[in-house]
Design a protein around this motif. Structure first.
Motif, short mmCIF file in Angstrom:
data_model
loop_
_atom_site.label_atom_id
_atom_site.label_comp_id
_atom_site.label_asym_id
_atom_site.label_seq_id
_atom_site.Cartn_x
_atom_site.Cartn_y
_atom_site.Cartn_z
N LYS A 1 9.76 1.73 6.69
CA LYS A 1 9.31 2.14 8.03
C LYS A 1 8.10 1.34 8.52
N PHE A 2 7.38 0.74 7.59
CA PHE A 2 6.12 0.08 7.95
C PHE A 2 6.26 -1.43 8.07
N CYS A 3 7.49 -1.95 7.92
CA CYS A 3 7.68 -3.40 7.84
C CYS A 3 8.43 -3.93 9.07
N MET B 4 10.70 -12.77 4.38
CA MET B 4 11.75 -11.87 4.87
C MET B 4 12.80 -11.62 3.79
N GLY B 5 13.29 -10.39 3.75
CA GLY B 5 14.43 -10.09 2.89
C GLY B 5 14.07 -9.46 1.56
N GLU B 6 15.10 -8.96 0.91
CA GLU B 6 14.93 -8.36 -0.41
C GLU B 6 15.57 -9.31 -1.44
N LEU C 163 8.37 -12.81 -7.93
CA LEU C 163 9.40 -12.20 -7.12
C LEU C 163 8.95 -10.78 -6.80
N SER C 164 8.92 -10.47 -5.52
CA SER C 164 8.51 -9.13 -5.10
C SER C 164 9.73 -8.36 -4.63
N THR C 165 9.90 -7.16 -5.17
CA THR C 165 11.07 -6.36 -4.80
C THR C 165 10.67 -4.94 -4.44
N SER C 166 11.48 -4.33 -3.60
CA SER C 166 11.28 -2.92 -3.30
C SER C 166 11.71 -2.08 -4.49
N GLY C 167 12.44 -2.70 -5.41
CA GLY C 167 12.82 -1.99 -6.63
C GLY C 167 14.28 -1.61 -6.66
N VAL D 161 6.50 -5.10 -7.82
CA VAL D 161 7.30 -4.04 -7.20
C VAL D 161 6.49 -3.41 -6.07
N SER D 162 7.08 -3.32 -4.90
CA SER D 162 6.41 -2.68 -3.77
C SER D 162 6.56 -1.18 -3.93
N LEU D 163 5.53 -0.57 -4.45
CA LEU D 163 5.65 0.84 -4.82
C LEU D 163 5.26 1.76 -3.65
N HIS D 164 4.04 1.65 -3.21
CA HIS D 164 3.50 2.40 -2.06
C HIS D 164 3.41 3.91 -2.26
N SER D 165 4.20 4.46 -3.16
CA SER D 165 4.01 5.86 -3.54
C SER D 165 4.73 6.09 -4.85
N TYR E 251 -3.21 -2.91 5.16
CA TYR E 251 -2.07 -2.68 6.07
C TYR E 251 -2.17 -3.58 7.30
N ASN E 252 -1.05 -4.18 7.63
CA ASN E 252 -0.99 -5.00 8.84
C ASN E 252 -0.18 -4.24 9.88
N PRO E 253 -0.86 -3.75 10.89
CA PRO E 253 -0.18 -2.89 11.86
C PRO E 253 0.97 -3.63 12.53
N CYS F 200 1.73 -9.98 5.47
CA CYS F 200 2.79 -9.15 4.87
C CYS F 200 3.35 -8.18 5.89
N GLY F 201 4.65 -8.13 5.97
CA GLY F 201 5.28 -7.12 6.81
C GLY F 201 5.27 -7.45 8.29
N GLN F 202 4.69 -8.61 8.66
CA GLN F 202 4.64 -8.94 10.09
C GLN F 202 5.67 -10.00 10.47
N1 SAH Z 1 11.53 -6.96 0.05
C1 SAH Z 1 10.50 -7.40 -0.84
C2 SAH Z 1 9.70 -8.59 -0.34
C3 SAH Z 1 9.26 -8.60 1.11
S1 SAH Z 1 7.92 -7.54 1.60
C4 SAH Z 1 9.59 -6.27 -1.20
O1 SAH Z 1 9.77 -5.18 -0.68
O2 SAH Z 1 8.75 -6.42 -2.07
C5 SAH Z 1 6.47 -8.21 0.88
C6 SAH Z 1 5.36 -7.17 0.69
O3 SAH Z 1 4.77 -6.80 1.94
C7 SAH Z 1 5.85 -5.87 0.09
O4 SAH Z 1 4.97 -5.41 -0.88
C8 SAH Z 1 5.85 -4.94 1.28
O5 SAH Z 1 5.82 -3.60 0.89
C9 SAH Z 1 4.62 -5.40 2.02
N2 SAH Z 1 4.57 -5.00 3.41
C10 SAH Z 1 5.60 -4.79 4.25
N3 SAH Z 1 5.15 -4.45 5.48
C11 SAH Z 1 3.80 -4.47 5.41
C12 SAH Z 1 2.75 -4.24 6.35
N4 SAH Z 1 3.02 -3.93 7.62
N5 SAH Z 1 1.47 -4.36 5.93
C13 SAH Z 1 1.18 -4.69 4.65
N6 SAH Z 1 2.12 -4.93 3.72
C14 SAH Z 1 3.42 -4.81 4.09
#
Ligand code: SAH
Length: 346
Positions: A119-121, A164-166, A196-200, A219-223, A295-297, A339-341
């Motif tokens: 939702k934040f990407c 971009m991408g998973e 390599l960064s993955t959502s898992g 791993v993009s954990l976030h919670s 966080y990058n809005p 990131c995420g922008q």
């Molecule tokens: N799909 C992969 C790689 C792309 S995202 C993954 O999920 O890891 C790269 C990183 O940026 C991830 O950790 C992701 O959670 C983070 N990210 C995505 N949107 C973001 C945002 N708006 N601000 C900060 N980090 C963000």
């Protein structure tokens, strides 16, 4: 009707050698052409100076050399460069050069758009259009390496698959690209400098362990609470934390290598005591470190970076439990390269 020419870069070195033999030439010719295509990243047969004119014409008749072009380039006041990279079919992905005092990192894309729905990407708002080929991933690295030499007088030192991408949803191609990036016939970079960064995707994390990959895993954990994670990363409903943890144990048992958790702290989402405790507990499953990302809005304010008090509380709790934590400042925010922008705004 003329035959559609094949992309010569889709051939392995062996296939290229076989092709020359089938033409009554020497297999060695395949090595020469391979070196031009990969070691030197050449995009025209005409420039292959140690190949005879007749052979170059024969290649021209049979093959094309698909390659990417830098379509647009934006430079941030912090030195970050965001590139719009045009693929041979006209689609665009983004790749970013991120310089620091000691290193230059390329942040590369693995898919056009993304099939996940975080939702934040910003990238999640583009639907997934297609996977990138190994050479399209490789070419992004070559392009950023050139920029690093040109603008920072040094070669590229690190690569992160955080564009971009998973990457684990395009695993085979990502692996082939990394093979080329690390091969002495390609860029000869060390796998230790690649992350390599993955959502898992649990099944694929296990596969990486089985394949004994030598690059790093983030791993993009976030919670670390299912309910919360599913609310911001809906695919967590399909791949819940228990399965993720399971795959990480498998990863560590096979590779003995730490994992990095990427984590953004948002106001009112994951800034409570129980969120911190859940992360600390999750970090005890296998040796791990945490990167707290700024966080990058990207939107109208649904997500807000948490207060520095909340972030400090994360840091002190992690440190109290001997978990290494880094705070990562955003780079290239002014040009939407952080990131995420990445969302092809232009
Ligand atoms: N799909 C992969 C790689 C792309 S995202 C993954 O999920 O890891 C790269 C990183 O940026 C991830 O950790 C992701 O959670 C983070 N990210 C995505 N949107 C973001 C945002 N708006 N601000 C900060 N980090 C963000």
């Amino acid at each position: 009707m003329p035959l559609k020419k094949k992309d010569i870069r889709a051939l392995t070195k062996e296939q290229l050698r076989d092709f020359f033999v089938s033409q009554g030439d020497k297999a060695f010719r395949g090595n020469q052409v391979y070196e031009w295509l990969w070691g030197k990243s050449l995009h025209t047969f005409d420039d292959m100076t140690n190949i005879s004119k007749a052979t170059r014409e024969m290649l021209e008749e049979n093959f094309v050399i698909n390659h990417v072009e830098v379509d647009s380039m934006q430079r941030s006041n912090d030195g970050t460069i965001k590139n719009g990279i045009r693929l041979h079919d006209g689609l665009i992905v983004e790749s970013v050069l991120i310089p620091t005092d000691t290193r230059t990192t390329a942040c590369v894309s693995s898919q056009v758009g993304c099939s996940l729905d975080c939702k934040f990407c910003a990238t999640a708002r583009l639907k997934r259009m297609r996977n990138l080929n190994p050479d399209e991933i490789y070419d992004q690295v070559v392009a950023i390496d050139k920029q690093s030499r040109l603008y920072h007088q040094r070669k590229l030192s690190n690569i992160v698959f955080m564009g971009m991408g998973e990457p684990l949803m395009n695993y085979n191609n990502v692996l082939k690209a990394i093979d080329k990036i690390t091969s002495p016939e390609g860029l000869g970079m060390s796998a230790k400098r690649i992350t390599l960064s993955t959502s898992g995707v649990p099944k694929m994390i296990k596969k990486m362990a089985d394949d004994e990959v030598k690059f790093n895993l983030a791993v993009s954990l976030h919670s670390a609470i299912d309910e919360v994670r599913t609310s911001i990363m809906p695919f967590n409903a399909t791949f819940p934390l228990e399965d993720l943890a399971d795959s990480l144990k498998y990863w560590y048992a096979k590779t003995k290598r730490k994992v990095t958790y990427e984590y953004v702290v948002w106001d009112g989402i994951n800034d409570r005591k129980e969120d911190i405790k859940a992360l600390v507990d999750f970090c005890k499953i296998i040796p791990a470190k945490v990167n707290l990302i700024e966080y990058n809005p990207i939107d109208d304010g649904e997500f807000q970076q948490a207060s520095s008090r909340a972030i400090d509380s994360y840091i002190s709790n992690l440190e109290m439990n001997d978990i290494v934590v880094n705070v990562r400042r955003s780079r290239g925010k002014d040009i939407d390269a952080a990131c995420g922008q990445l969302a092809n705004k232009s």
